[in-house]
Scaffold this active site. Sequence first.
Site, PDB file in Angstrom:
ATOM      1  CE  LYS A 158      -3.992  -1.748   2.616  1.00  0.00           C
ATOM      2  NZ  LYS A 158      -4.811  -1.574   3.834  1.00  0.00           N
ATOM      3  CE  LYS A 201      -2.114 -13.703   6.163  1.00  0.00           C
ATOM      4  NZ  LYS A 201      -1.160 -14.720   5.665  1.00  0.00           N
ATOM      5  CG  ASN A 289     -11.307   8.582   6.475  1.00  0.00           C
ATOM      6  OD1 ASN A 289     -10.276   8.499   5.823  1.00  0.00           O
ATOM      7  ND2 ASN A 289     -12.242   7.664   6.429  1.00  0.00           N
ATOM      8  NE  ARG A 291     -13.897  12.316   4.247  1.00  0.00           N
ATOM      9  CZ  ARG A 291     -13.114  11.282   3.975  1.00  0.00           C
ATOM     10  NH1 ARG A 291     -11.808  11.394   4.144  1.00  0.00           N
ATOM     11  NH2 ARG A 291     -13.611  10.140   3.571  1.00  0.00           N
TER      12      ARG A 291
HETATM   13  C1  MV4 Z   1      -7.029  -4.032   2.680  1.00  0.00           C
HETATM   14  C2  MV4 Z   1      -7.738  -5.107   2.119  1.00  0.00           C
HETATM   15  C3  MV4 Z   1      -7.341  -6.389   2.483  1.00  0.00           C
HETATM   16  N1  MV4 Z   1      -6.303  -6.582   3.325  1.00  0.00           N
HETATM   17  N2  MV4 Z   1      -6.007  -4.266   3.529  1.00  0.00           N
HETATM   18  C4  MV4 Z   1      -9.106  -0.584   0.125  1.00  0.00           C
HETATM   19  C5  MV4 Z   1      -9.239   0.861   0.423  1.00  0.00           C
HETATM   20  C6  MV4 Z   1      -8.337   1.143   1.538  1.00  0.00           C
HETATM   21  N3  MV4 Z   1      -8.964   2.083   2.420  1.00  0.00           N
HETATM   22  C7  MV4 Z   1      -8.077  -0.159   2.198  1.00  0.00           C
HETATM   23  N4  MV4 Z   1      -8.543  -1.171   1.281  1.00  0.00           N
HETATM   24  C8  MV4 Z   1      -8.332  -2.474   1.533  1.00  0.00           C
HETATM   25  N5  MV4 Z   1      -7.330  -2.763   2.401  1.00  0.00           N
HETATM   26  C9  MV4 Z   1      -5.655  -5.509   3.828  1.00  0.00           C
HETATM   27  N6  MV4 Z   1      -4.617  -5.719   4.651  1.00  0.00           N
HETATM   28  C10 MV4 Z   1      -8.797  -4.843   1.258  1.00  0.00           C
HETATM   29  C11 MV4 Z   1      -9.102  -3.507   0.955  1.00  0.00           C
HETATM   30  C12 MV4 Z   1     -10.233  -3.323   0.071  1.00  0.00           C
HETATM   31  C13 MV4 Z   1     -11.401  -2.707   0.531  1.00  0.00           C
HETATM   32  C14 MV4 Z   1     -11.510  -2.185   1.809  1.00  0.00           C
HETATM   33  C15 MV4 Z   1     -12.665  -1.584   2.234  1.00  0.00           C
HETATM   34  C16 MV4 Z   1     -13.755  -1.504   1.388  1.00  0.00           C
HETATM   35  C17 MV4 Z   1     -13.685  -1.992   0.113  1.00  0.00           C
HETATM   36  C18 MV4 Z   1     -12.505  -2.600  -0.335  1.00  0.00           C
HETATM   37  C19 MV4 Z   1     -12.457  -3.104  -1.627  1.00  0.00           C
HETATM   38  C20 MV4 Z   1     -11.296  -3.693  -2.060  1.00  0.00           C
HETATM   39  C21 MV4 Z   1     -10.189  -3.800  -1.206  1.00  0.00           C
END
Ligand code: MV4
Length: 448
Positions: A158, A201, A289, A291
């Site tokens: 990320k 992870k 966040n 806000r």
């Molecule tokens: C993740 C994840 C799976 N594992 N982190 C997407 C947006 C960002 N705010 C964080 N996100 C994600 N982080 C880990 N370690 C999957 C997502 C993710 C997701 C998270 C929240 C709502 C929708 C999503 C759609 C795809 C992936």
Amino acid sequence: MTISKILIANRGEIALRVLRACKELGIATVAVHSTADADAMHVRLADESVCIGPPPSRDSYLNIHQIVAACEITGADAVHPGYGFLSENAKFADILDAHGITFIGPTAEHIRLMGDKITAKLTAVELGIPVVPGSDGEVTAENLMATARRIGFPVLIKATAGGGGRGMKVAKTEDELEDAFNTARSEAAAAFGNPAVYMEKYLGHPRHIEFQVVGDGEGNAVHLGERDCSLQRRHQKVWEEANSPALNVEQRMKIGQICADAMKKMKYRGAGTIEFLYENGEFYFIEMNTRLQVEHPITEAITGIDLVHEQIRVASGAGLSVTQDEIVFSGHAIECRINAEDPRTFVPSPGTITHFHAPGGLGVRVDSGAYAGYKIPPYYDSLIGKLIVHGRTRVECMMRLRRVLDEFVVDGIKTTLPLFQDLVANQDIANGDYDIHWLEDYLARTSA
Ligand code: MV4
């Protein structure tokens, strides 16, 4: 400092939302708008308005100098940034401060801290918030493989400057790691001007559950429970609900208290949202966040607390209006985001609304600046309104939502209303049985 005139540095439904709170508190209002928004409802209803530039956001709603000038011209002593635009811009908060204008939000320092996802996560750990297992900080070419082996595959790379899903890459195996790392770094550099990445992870089927907090900046803070925002498409939330169908009251109060205690420790000021992934009964912090969020009204519906009132109170030094033990959670609320988009392809559908009839009745709230004859400009996001329905139970809320959707008329453009009619009739949704992948899987499964 007392606040007597607020400049609303936003547009659309949220500008109207903030304006309503100001009016209730007896505070004068200044609307700012681009040339494309001269006919907007919040401009008509504000005490004063200032045109701050041409349609593109960077020349108007993101133009800090124009907004500061509008404050000076009108004598506004505070700015409410809404969401998006300048709401999480630390430089904007600093500049307002230098001009003696109150930013209705957290300190610039806290905005910066949470804007960098690595420092946000390190802070969460220090504050006792459970996080996703991952790297201790930045991952580099040198520590890449060792970090991934320690965490265990699959892993997710990320961007530290990211958030909202941009600049993320999954590596399922060791073979995929270097490519994921290089792609994530170059995407992060291109999108944010900062190539730094970290590793977590990868959780396969989590829900997205976020806790609402508000602090007074002096060590008092409360939580207002959670929202389940798992129903998303391409990182755009579509349907949100409070409470989460997945949690019981013990889990809510336990994690909620951890969040409130963390905000007390950091002396957080303003409204904030602590985002978690929730999988197999465990919470994992991902981001905070700093806000007011789009979906804040469902929290207002189940608590009866006006979050914009609280934001203005704490910004003026008046403190919170409630203590934790005074906050009572009542019933269930669902928000549907009404976008001017095709309900299946999500292609934007700007144009003139020919007929507009908002539903009403017990437990119904519509936050929208739209009206019959309103022309939706093509320059901004496609959110034209939010439908918020409240019921004593989730079942009552769903029954009410079904009725209300049948009553809502928006003609002349395409909207996402038909999608909600499908969702409210769906068995998985009725059961509360969904995760962050459900909506995209459903759309793929049911596409013609
Ligand atoms: C993740 C994840 C799976 N594992 N982190 C997407 C947006 C960002 N705010 C964080 N996100 C994600 N982080 C880990 N370690 C999957 C997502 C993710 C997701 C998270 C929240 C709502 C929708 C999503 C759609 C795809 C992936």
